[in-house]
Design a protein around this motif. Structure first.
Motif, PDB file in Angstrom:
ATOM      1  N   HIS A 146       0.854  -1.184   0.000  1.00  0.00           N
ATOM      2  CA  HIS A 146       0.000   0.000   0.000  1.00  0.00           C
ATOM      3  C   HIS A 146       0.890   1.233   0.000  1.00  0.00           C
ATOM      4  O   HIS A 146       2.124   1.122  -0.012  1.00  0.00           O
TER       5      HIS A 146
ATOM      6  N   GLY B 135       1.810   3.272   2.257  1.00  0.00           N
ATOM      7  CA  GLY B 135       2.791   3.338   3.346  1.00  0.00           C
ATOM      8  C   GLY B 135       4.069   2.596   2.989  1.00  0.00           C
ATOM      9  O   GLY B 135       5.170   3.054   3.296  1.00  0.00           O
TER      10      GLY B 135
ATOM     11  N   ASP C 132      10.600  -9.474   3.157  1.00  0.00           N
ATOM     12  CA  ASP C 132      10.934 -10.163   4.403  1.00  0.00           C
ATOM     13  C   ASP C 132       9.943 -11.323   4.492  1.00  0.00           C
ATOM     14  O   ASP C 132       8.755 -11.106   4.710  1.00  0.00           O
TER      15      ASP C 132
ATOM     16  N   ALA D 126      16.044 -10.717   8.986  1.00  0.00           N
ATOM     17  CA  ALA D 126      15.710  -9.600   8.092  1.00  0.00           C
ATOM     18  C   ALA D 126      16.809  -8.537   8.057  1.00  0.00           C
ATOM     19  O   ALA D 126      17.202  -8.050   6.993  1.00  0.00           O
ATOM     20  N   LEU D 127      17.304  -8.165   9.231  1.00  0.00           N
ATOM     21  CA  LEU D 127      18.311  -7.089   9.282  1.00  0.00           C
ATOM     22  C   LEU D 127      19.575  -7.474   8.513  1.00  0.00           C
ATOM     23  O   LEU D 127      20.230  -6.624   7.906  1.00  0.00           O
TER      24      LEU D 127
ATOM     25  N   GLY E 125       7.655   9.223   9.324  1.00  0.00           N
ATOM     26  CA  GLY E 125       6.368   8.997   9.998  1.00  0.00           C
ATOM     27  C   GLY E 125       5.465   8.106   9.160  1.00  0.00           C
ATOM     28  O   GLY E 125       5.873   7.562   8.131  1.00  0.00           O
TER      29      GLY E 125
ATOM     30  N   LYS F  89      -3.256   5.020  11.098  1.00  0.00           N
ATOM     31  CA  LYS F  89      -2.202   4.437  10.276  1.00  0.00           C
ATOM     32  C   LYS F  89      -2.811   3.524   9.207  1.00  0.00           C
ATOM     33  O   LYS F  89      -3.651   2.678   9.504  1.00  0.00           O
ATOM     34  N   MET F  90      -2.355   3.748   7.981  1.00  0.00           N
ATOM     35  CA  MET F  90      -2.852   2.941   6.879  1.00  0.00           C
ATOM     36  C   MET F  90      -2.398   1.503   7.084  1.00  0.00           C
ATOM     37  O   MET F  90      -1.220   1.247   7.287  1.00  0.00           O
TER      38      MET F  90
END
Ligand code: MSP
Length: 542
Positions: A19, A21, A50, A259-260, A313, A327-328
């Protein structure tokens, strides 16, 4: 070997389609990468997906797919979407890629051999949605965002938490507390500034060791612990590569460590000096993982630390007109599909609006009304009209650039405009080094207003008839300054910039030396009568 400018985005969970975001993080990175390229640097830009962990495993199951099948499908949707949006990344990494699995396994061994991993127990809360262990102090009463059932939630994200008791391998994060703190205090690596302070406070409160594995009985969808000493024979319908090889471990590596490590995997390019990242772009919700956990892992592994972490943000949206914007997110049902907006308005409009409307300091509310009003005012009116004026057939009847004016022909008004252009270039460069894209655009558009005023005041359409000498100066300024403006908008308005530079027949598009007044040569051939760049949209006809 000179260092390649290395920029990364978060890698996205493959539990739902992208989406606004999500694409926003990659869009910021794409814009910064393009600016660095414009400045002449070699850039390496990585994004991706991820794919391991409990959340993806559960989602795949509810879709009657294996996790890998499901991950393949959703990862492709991200790739397709990023392709449509013309993101110019160098690698799309997937955590199921073979070289990544190898890298994570190696990293684990290094941390373990340094004595930083030990077997322990975790009893407490876990948020599957955020794939994070949540301390008691961050758990409050609330409602499940999907079912609206009363339950315990994580106060930072509103996600449901569950109680868990599991044997885990732990990482000695506490051992690195003072080094992490020193890095935050001395390097000030996090943008915006107040988020740096947030992380300092978090570390000063005391760091606890963190779980870095999940018990296979809880989730099987992950990378195996190498040489797991707790291993016994498992009877599982297992998906992991090691199990296929008949060598199951009782734990899989915690999805965040997995993931990192993508930032390291992707940088393993033979013959190039890429690692560490010059900048990690992340959302504010995942800052702690990057500014604290990742730094702990790097310190343990003896690897260099990143230059900066930009924490932006959130994009908020209303589910319906009466409600407040939140938040979307897919689970809330207020997501906006970037594919739809890109098809409707074009990539440049989408990029301009998302980058202009949001400051990294705060959350921003997305609405199509705002998009349309920016499109009409900033793009169609200010930029569109400017380009039409500069490249009109009427003002360029020969299609040839006039002679660059020598100093004696430039009057005070010309010099003011050129002075203002130079200040804008300098300020914009400083803003991109921070980076602060919103103010880059504000500064640039302030200059466009001045540029438009200059044209209005100088009236080249009158000069061409009654003062050819002065016309030639004004006309040169219009074309030359337009060339520089077209380069400066290129990290954001990628296609528009290309169109303008094509019309100006300008081939040199890379290197800061190009942002200098006076480079267009006399009799350089240009094309005129550029088509309308941005069609205005009537609000109620959207
Ligand atoms: N997989 C982890 C990141 C691992 S990075 C080593 C993750 N994935 S995510 O898909 O949940 O989120 C990825 C990014 O998208 C995060 O930076 C997050 O902040 C961003 N966004 C997701 N929803 C968002 C908005 N509504 N607005 C802006 N960005 C948000 O976390």
């Amino acid at each position: 070997m000179s260092k390649v400018f290395y920029i990364t985005t978060p890698i996205y969970y493959v539990n739902a389609d992208p989406h606004i975001g999500h694409v926003y993080s990659t869009m910021i990175a794409d814009c910064l990468a393009r600016y660095q390229k414009l400045s002449g640097k070699e850039v390496f830009f990585v994004t991706g997906t991820d794919e391991h962990g409990q959340k993806v495993e559960q989602k795949a199951k509810s879709n009657n797919k294996t996790p890998k099948e499901y991950a393949d499908e959703i990862s492709q949707h991200f790739k397709d979407c990023f392709g449509k949006l013309d993101f110019e990344y160098d690698r799309f990494i997937r955590t199921t890629d073979e070289d990544h699995i190898q890298e994570v396994t190696n990293l684990w061994k290094i941390l373990r051999d340094n004595g930083d991993i030990y077997l322990g127990n975790y009893e407490g809360w876990y948020s599957i949605s955020d794939e994070t262990f949540v301390p008691d102090a961050s758990v409050i009463d609330g409602k499940d965002p999907i079912t609206q059932e009363e339950c315990k939630i994580f106060n930072e994200t509103g996600s449901r938490v569950i109680r868990t008791k599991e044997e885990n391998y732990m990482f000695k994060l506490s051992k690195y507390q003072s080094q992490i703190l020193e890095w935050l205090l001395i390097d000030n690596p996090i943008i915006p500034e107040h988020r740096n302070q947030e992380m300092i406070n978090f570390v000063q409160d005391g760091l606890h060791d963190i779980s870095v594995s999940r018990k296979r009985t809880i989730t099987e969808w992950g990378i195996d612990i190498p040489d797991d000493t707790t291993s016994d024979i498992l009877k599982s319908n297992d998906f992991s590569p090691a199990c296929e090889k008949g060598n199951p471990s009782q734990h899989v590596i915690y999805v965040w460590l997995d993931a990192l490590a993508n930032y390291k995997t992707a940088a393993n390019v033979i013959g190039k000096y890429i690692f560490p990242a010059d900048i990690h772009v992340v959302g504010k919700d995942i800052l702690k993982f990057h500014a604290v956990y990742w730094i702990g892992f790097l310190l343990s592994a003896g690897l260099p630390l990143p230059g900066k972490i930009l924490a932006h943000g959130w994009w908020l949206a209303k589910k319906n007109k009466q409600e407040l914007a939140v938040k979307m997110s897919k689970s809330i049902g207020n997501v906006i599909d970037p594919n739809v907006l890109s098809a409707k308005y074009g990539n440049d409009v989408l990029r301009y609006v998302l980058l202009r409307e949001s400051s990294f300091e705060r959350d921003s509310e997305f609405s199509e009304e705002n998009l349309i009003s920016r499109l009409n005012s900033d793009l169609a009116n200010t930029l569109g009209n400017l380009v039409m004026r500069c490249l009109s057939k009427k003002l360029n009847p020969t299609g040839l650039v006039p002679k660059p004016p020598s100093e004696q022909y430039l009057n005070e008004i010309d010099n003011n405009l050129i002075g203002s252009l130079n200040k804008t270039i300098k300020k914009c460069n400083e803003l991109m080094q921070i980076p602060d894209i919103q103010n880059y655009l504000i500064t640039l558009w302030n200059f466009l207003f001045e540029f438009n005023t200059y044209i209005t005041d100088e009236k080249p359409w009158a000069l061409i008839k009654n003062n050819p000498e002065r016309f030639s100066v004004v006309s040169y300024n219009m074309l030359e300054i337009l060339r520089i403006v077209a380069l400066m908008i290129s990290p954001i308005l990628v296609n528009t910039s290309k169109k303008i530079l094509d019309f100006l027949n300008v081939q040199d598009r890379r290197g800061f030396h190009l942002l200098k007044y006076g480079l267009l040569e006399e009799n350089h051939i240009i094309n005129t009568d550029v088509p309308i760049l941005f069609e205005k949209v009537e609000l109620d006809k959207k």
